[in-house]
Design a protein around this motif. Structure first.
Motif, mmCIF file in Angstrom:
data_model
loop_
_atom_site.group_PDB
_atom_site.id
_atom_site.type_symbol
_atom_site.label_atom_id
_atom_site.label_comp_id
_atom_site.label_asym_id
_atom_site.label_seq_id
_atom_site.Cartn_x
_atom_site.Cartn_y
_atom_site.Cartn_z
ATOM 1 N N MET A 1 0.845 -1.187 0.000
ATOM 2 C CA MET A 1 0.000 0.000 0.000
ATOM 3 C C MET A 1 0.889 1.249 0.000
ATOM 4 N N SER A 2 0.556 2.233 -0.821
ATOM 5 C CA SER A 2 1.383 3.440 -0.923
ATOM 6 C C SER A 2 1.066 4.415 0.209
ATOM 7 N N ALA A 3 2.010 5.291 0.459
ATOM 8 C CA ALA A 3 1.846 6.288 1.522
ATOM 9 C C ALA A 3 0.749 7.281 1.139
ATOM 10 N N PRO A 4 -0.007 7.749 2.136
ATOM 11 C CA PRO A 4 -1.017 8.766 1.840
ATOM 12 C C PRO A 4 -0.356 10.042 1.304
ATOM 13 N N LEU A 5 -1.118 10.770 0.530
ATOM 14 C CA LEU A 5 -0.594 11.981 -0.092
ATOM 15 C C LEU A 5 -0.041 12.964 0.934
ATOM 16 N N TYR A 6 -0.709 13.099 2.088
ATOM 17 C CA TYR A 6 -0.222 14.056 3.084
ATOM 18 C C TYR A 6 1.153 13.668 3.609
ATOM 19 N N GLN A 7 1.451 12.359 3.678
ATOM 20 C CA GLN A 7 2.790 11.932 4.098
ATOM 21 C C GLN A 7 3.823 12.273 3.034
ATOM 22 N N LEU A 8 3.464 12.075 1.773
ATOM 23 C CA LEU A 8 4.372 12.429 0.687
ATOM 24 C C LEU A 8 4.634 13.929 0.665
ATOM 25 N N LYS A 9 3.601 14.723 0.915
ATOM 26 C CA LYS A 9 3.771 16.181 0.977
ATOM 27 C C LYS A 9 4.696 16.561 2.127
ATOM 28 N N ALA A 10 4.526 15.895 3.268
ATOM 29 C CA ALA A 10 5.386 16.187 4.419
ATOM 30 C C ALA A 10 6.847 15.894 4.084
ATOM 31 N N GLU A 11 7.102 14.777 3.416
ATOM 32 C CA GLU A 11 8.469 14.444 3.005
ATOM 33 C C GLU A 11 9.019 15.473 2.017
ATOM 34 N N PHE A 12 8.168 15.917 1.101
ATOM 35 C CA PHE A 12 8.554 16.926 0.128
ATOM 36 C C PHE A 12 8.977 18.210 0.837
ATOM 37 N N PHE A 13 8.149 18.673 1.780
ATOM 38 C CA PHE A 13 8.480 19.908 2.487
ATOM 39 C C PHE A 13 9.671 19.721 3.425
ATOM 40 N N LYS A 14 9.868 18.513 3.943
ATOM 41 C CA LYS A 14 11.048 18.245 4.754
ATOM 42 C C LYS A 14 12.306 18.389 3.905
#
Length: 113
Positions: free
Chosen positions: A1-14
């Motif tokens: 299962m892929s990560a939720p979009l909000y987690q991907l956004k958090a990684e992007f901003f990190k």
């Protein structure tokens, strides 16, 4: 299962959460640059700049091409430059509001309030 979009956004901003990386992206928003061109603008040691560029490459925010012995970097997507422009606009508004609040406080102190 892929990560939720909000987690991907958090990684992007990190990934964006480092001043040197932001400065690199700002420079690349103008045009492609070589490492030698970026060094004086970013103001960090060559090894540290290489580390920051590697982080940005792994995040697929920048790409590189080699011409002779020179490596040139560019943004992978023009939306990155747009994001930096929006961030500048938001910060300008926030800082402007803070400056107005500070002036109101100073005026209140001068009036003895």
């Amino acid at each position: 299962m892929s990560a939720p979009l909000y987690q991907l956004k958090a990684e992007f901003f990190k990934t964006l959460g480092h001043p040197s990386r932001i400065r690199v992206l700002e420079l690349l928003s103008e045009r492609e640059h070589s490492v030698a061109e970026m060094l004086p603008e970013v103001g960090i040691e060559p090894a540290h700049l290489s580390q920051q560029l590697a982080v940005l490459r792994r995040a697929n925010l920048v790409t590189s091409r080699k011409e002779g012995s020179t490596v040139y970097y560019s943004l992978t997507h023009p939306g990155i430059a747009d994001l930096l422009t929006v961030a500048r606009s938001i910060l300008t508004g926030v800082l402007s509001g803070q400056a107005e609040l500070l002036e109101d406080l100073r005026a209140s102190v001068r009036k003895g309030g």
